[in-house]
Motif scaffolding. Structure first.
Motif, PDB file in Angstrom:
ATOM      1  N   GLN A  74       0.686  -1.129  -0.173  1.00 36.63           N
ATOM      2  CA  GLN A  74      -0.283  -0.276  -0.001  1.00 36.63           C
ATOM      3  C   GLN A  74       1.350   1.289   0.191  1.00 36.63           C
ATOM      4  O   GLN A  74       0.755   2.340  -0.475  1.00 36.63           O
ATOM      5  N   ARG A  75       2.136   1.006   0.965  1.00 39.10           N
ATOM      6  CA  ARG A  75       2.273   2.795   0.910  1.00 39.10           C
ATOM      7  C   ARG A  75       3.555   3.027  -0.909  1.00 39.10           C
ATOM      8  O   ARG A  75       3.199   3.805  -0.934  1.00 39.10           O
ATOM      9  N   ARG A  76       3.893   1.244  -1.500  1.00 42.00           N
ATOM     10  CA  ARG A  76       4.537   1.992  -2.683  1.00 42.00           C
ATOM     11  C   ARG A  76       3.674   2.103  -3.283  1.00 42.00           C
ATOM     12  O   ARG A  76       3.652   3.124  -4.103  1.00 42.00           O
ATOM     13  N   ILE A  77       2.745   1.591  -3.604  1.00 38.61           N
ATOM     14  CA  ILE A  77       2.089   1.725  -4.516  1.00 38.61           C
ATOM     15  C   ILE A  77       0.846   3.478  -4.847  1.00 38.61           C
ATOM     16  O   ILE A  77       0.824   4.254  -5.495  1.00 38.61           O
ATOM     17  N   ALA A  78       0.817   3.833  -3.029  1.00 39.83           N
ATOM     18  CA  ALA A  78       0.829   5.173  -2.944  1.00 39.83           C
ATOM     19  C   ALA A  78       1.465   6.578  -3.441  1.00 39.83           C
ATOM     20  O   ALA A  78       1.510   7.094  -3.880  1.00 39.83           O
ATOM     21  N   CYS A  79       2.813   5.405  -2.851  1.00 39.18           N
ATOM     22  CA  CYS A  79       3.796   7.055  -3.408  1.00 39.18           C
ATOM     23  C   CYS A  79       4.479   7.007  -4.698  1.00 39.18           C
ATOM     24  O   CYS A  79       4.560   7.818  -5.619  1.00 39.18           O
ATOM     25  N   ARG A  80       4.320   5.397  -5.893  1.00 39.03           N
ATOM     26  CA  ARG A  80       4.423   5.185  -6.859  1.00 39.03           C
ATOM     27  C   ARG A  80       3.160   6.950  -7.812  1.00 39.03           C
ATOM     28  O   ARG A  80       3.066   7.039  -8.426  1.00 39.03           O
ATOM     29  N   GLN A  81       1.857   6.445  -6.833  1.00 44.39           N
ATOM     30  CA  GLN A  81       0.876   7.213  -7.573  1.00 44.39           C
ATOM     31  C   GLN A  81       0.626   8.748  -7.342  1.00 44.39           C
ATOM     32  O   GLN A  81       0.528   9.550  -8.134  1.00 44.39           O
ATOM     33  N   THR A  82       1.939   8.833  -5.937  1.00 44.96           N
ATOM     34  CA  THR A  82       1.862  10.374  -6.006  1.00 44.96           C
ATOM     35  C   THR A  82       2.482  11.314  -6.928  1.00 44.96           C
ATOM     36  O   THR A  82       2.227  11.936  -7.815  1.00 44.96           O
ATOM     37  N   PHE A  83       3.553  10.047  -7.441  1.00 43.32           N
ATOM     38  CA  PHE A  83       4.528  10.608  -8.312  1.00 43.32           C
ATOM     39  C   PHE A  83       3.669  11.467  -9.996  1.00 43.32           C
ATOM     40  O   PHE A  83       4.391  11.940 -11.223  1.00 43.32           O
TER      41      PHE A  83
END
Length: 696
Positions: A74-83
């Motif tokens: 969840q953390r990684r997905i949200a991070c990549r989506q933020t970019f």
């Protein structure tokens, strides 16, 4: 006319034929025309462009609703989506400012599609840059450029472990060192640790930190500083800091909420955001504000943006849940007259009463938030450019007062709407694949962050109480958004108004409903003022007098005030409608929200002598049920107007084609647990064998 209809048909596609046609064909209005009326064709085209773009972004492809991602995923997905969010031109600030309706639309789309990454983007990018821009000066522009270019990642640190709503109680210190021309940050103990900062847990490299500025032993109060916390190349914390993650939460786990502890941590003097207060090289404190209270208030002004946006976020998440529940209720059939077919559960009065008032509230909030976000963005632009300087102070105060109540009201309404949506979907609503559980968990934070609701709403009543002397003096009262203009007639309203409706039509008249709320606001304003001053006269200090005037007084005052404003804004929008069918259905929604909300205020109407006998209660109850029945056949088309597309909804129960059972079967069958033996199956058989052996 033909050209207009043709263009609209190209912009809005018809829904696929299916079970929902049973209600769609009964609608009293054209859903496409209502959508265009509420949003305009330009905004609908913009929405469609965003939808199209999102579907090309692999990082934004919806996760299978059957499965839960791990905490780290969840953390990684949200991070990549933020970019990705930051790079999508359609969602860029410059693009949004070309049409001030777009910010509300962008927020709505993204919070419904990817709540964690949307919140993450708003705090690590938008809020960080906004505060630097509004609180800093030219010497800080490089932070904005570095954030825009992705060289640094920001976050916002105000709350501490021991203090949240009480910003004045913050204990982090920034002591000026004259020899090194620097500030030394310290955290006195764990209770003073900065916490809950979105983005700080794992990825932020810089933070806006609010700390008490200490100069020659004198505390000059909270000031904001830009503080480096991690090496941008390695993401390792700098010496002198303890930076960590808050851990798993109820929802929004893609957001890495973190904490930081300072131990004699040195930052350059230039990192003080110095628009409101500064320290000279020779160690002198300078500020434009003679009153520290005004400087303190101005330094926290950026929080108004959060409250305005959270009001919109609450509406967006509530609409998502209501879409699922209303479409499901139109397809799900249970019971019926003996020897006849089963009927959709939407036909039942209890079901209508459980859902349709929230649908009406959603429309009221949709109209309000669209306007409110637009007003706030224009206010922000004017503040930056120095436009309309003479009008900005009053507008800023009114935005603060309104948002301090719209955020709690929207949060509470949609909390109940989401829970009712879950329950009205029965057992199937409890499935993760239904999607409502995740909405409920993600919405929960709206009730707390950017101000705990019960504390925050006091800001509104404090503002309103300042008007009572003017009401008593029969002075003219006005505000930029006209939310308090009716108070000019406050004494006349209190002296002459009474419950006059004798039938449902009179009860549901928009002007009459507005007049009831005006009386409620005036009565509660008078009553709260008198309670506050009586307590003071009896020896209570102002702090405890205010504290003891909240329940049944100030809180109810703020609630009634915002409900009146919601209805006022919605009524003004209804007056713009030229299509009679649209005006009629919106008027029913207006009346349903207004009268349904009056249920909770009936004791006050009787207490203040506005109503007597059974008529008021009876008419309120009968009007609610009549309006629910009248809107029943329109409910599906009404939700179609404001519903997100299926790829964003991501629910087996709420798909726009209405094929609930086909989607449900597919979801159940593709679960790896559906028809498989557990890998630990021998635990079951061995246990059974051991039980038998023990018995023998």
């Amino acid at each position: 006319m033909i050209k207009h209809v043709h263009k609209m048909a190209n912009v809005l596609q018809d829904f696929k034929p299916g079970p929902l046609d049973f209600y769609r064909t009964k609608a009293s209005f054209d859903w496409k025309q209502l959508k265009v009326f509420l949003e305009t064709e330009d905004i609908i085209c913009y929405q469609n462009e965003v939808f199209k773009e999102l579907q090309t972004q692999s990082e934004y492809q919806a996760q299978d609703s059957l499965f839960s991602s791990s905490f780290d995923q969840q953390r990684r997905i949200a991070c990549r989506q933020t970019f990705i969010y930051k790079s999508i031109e359609l969602l860029s600030l410059g693009n949004l400012l070309q049409n001030l309706k777009k910010p509300a639309v962008a927020t709505r789309i993204m919070i419904q599609y990817a709540p964690s990454s949307t919140i993450k983007f708003s705090v690590t990018d938008s809020l960080f840059i906004s505060v630097v821009r509004s609180m800093g000066t030219e010497r800080h522009h490089h932070f904005i450029e570095d954030s825009d270019n992705g060289k640094i990642i920001g976050c916002y640190c105000l709350t501490e472990i021991g203090h949240g709503s009480n910003a004045r109680g913050m204990r982090t210190t920034a002591t000026y060192n004259l020899d090194s021309h620097s500030f030394i940050l310290n955290t006195k103990d764990f209770e003073a640790a900065k916490c809950w900062a979105g983005g700080l847990g794992q990825m932020a490299t810089h933070a806006i930190v609010y700390a008490n500025l200490i100069l020659d032993g004198t505390n000059h109060g909270l000031h904001s500083f830009v503080v480096p916390v991690r090496d941008p190349k390695t993401l390792l914390p700098y010496p002198g800091l303890i930076v960590g993650d808050m851990g798993e939460k109820i929802g929004l786990n893609g957001v890495d909420n973190g904490f930081v502890i300072f131990n004699n941590y040195k930052i350059p003097q230039e990192n003080l955001l110095n628009k409101l207060g500064d320290v000279t090289k020779d160690g002198k404190y300078v500020t434009l504000f003679k009153d520290p209270n005004k400087r303190h208030g101005a330094s926290l002004g950026a929080l108004s943006a959060g409250r305005v946006n959270i009001t919109a976020i609450c509406e967006a998440l509530g609409v998502k849940a209501l879409t699922i529940a209303i479409r499901y209720s139109a397809v799900r059939k249970q019971f019926g007259p003996e020897h006849e077919s089963e009927v959709p559960i939407l036909e039942y009065q209890t079901h209508q009463y459980r859902l349709l008032p929230y649908l009406a509230a959603a429309y009221a909030l949709r109209i309000l938030t669209t306007m409110f976000v637009e007003v706030f963005y224009q206010f922000s632009i004017d503040s930056l450019l120095g436009n309309n300087v003479d009008k900005l102070p009053d507008l800023g105060v009114e935005i603060h007062a309104l948002s301090s109540a719209t955020k709690p009201i929207a949060g509470w309404i949609m909390k109940d709407a989401i829970q009712e949506s879950r329950e009205t979907c029965g057992g199937h609503g409890y499935l993760k694949a239904a999607g409502i559980g995740d909405i409920r968990n993600d919405h929960d934070a709206n009730l707390t962050y950017e101000g705990e609701n019960h504390v925050l709403i006091q800001q509104t009543s404090n503002w309103l109480l300042k008007f009572w002397p003017a009401v008593r003096a029969k002075e003219k009262i006005s505000s930029p958004l006209q939310s308090v203009d009716f108070l000019s007639s406050g004494l006349d309203i209190l002296n002459t108004a009474k419950f006059e409706a004798t039938n449902i039509d009179e009860m549901c008249n928009p002007k009459y409903i507005l007049s009831v709320y005006q009386w409620l606001v005036c009565y509660l304003l008078k009553r709260t003022w008198e309670k506050l001053n009586t307590d003071i006269d009896n020896g209570k200090n102002l702090f405890w007098a205010k504290n003891d005037s909240q329940v049944f007084y100030a809180k109810d005052l703020s609630i009634c005030f915002v409900q009146h404003y919601l209805l006022q804004v919605m009524y003004n929008k209804i007056l713009e409608a030229r299509d009679d069918n649209i005006k009629n259905v919106l008027s029913k929604l207006f009346a349903l929200y207004g009268v349904w909300s009056l249920q909770k205020h009936l004791p006050t109407l009787y207490q203040g002598g506005y109503a007597k006998g059974e008529m008021a209660t009876t008419l309120v109850q009968n009007s609610i049920l009549k309006l629910c029945g009248d809107l029943k056949n329109d409910a599906v088309s009404l939700i179609d107007v404001i519903a997100p597309p299926d790829f964003i909804l991501n629910s087996v129960l709420g798909s726009s084609d209405g094929e609930v059972y086909k989607h449900l079967q597919s979801a159940i069958f593709r679960s790896p647990y559906a028809m498989s033996r557990p890998v630990w199956w021998q635990d079951i058989t061995n246990w059974k064998e051991n039980v038998l052996k023990n018995k023998l």
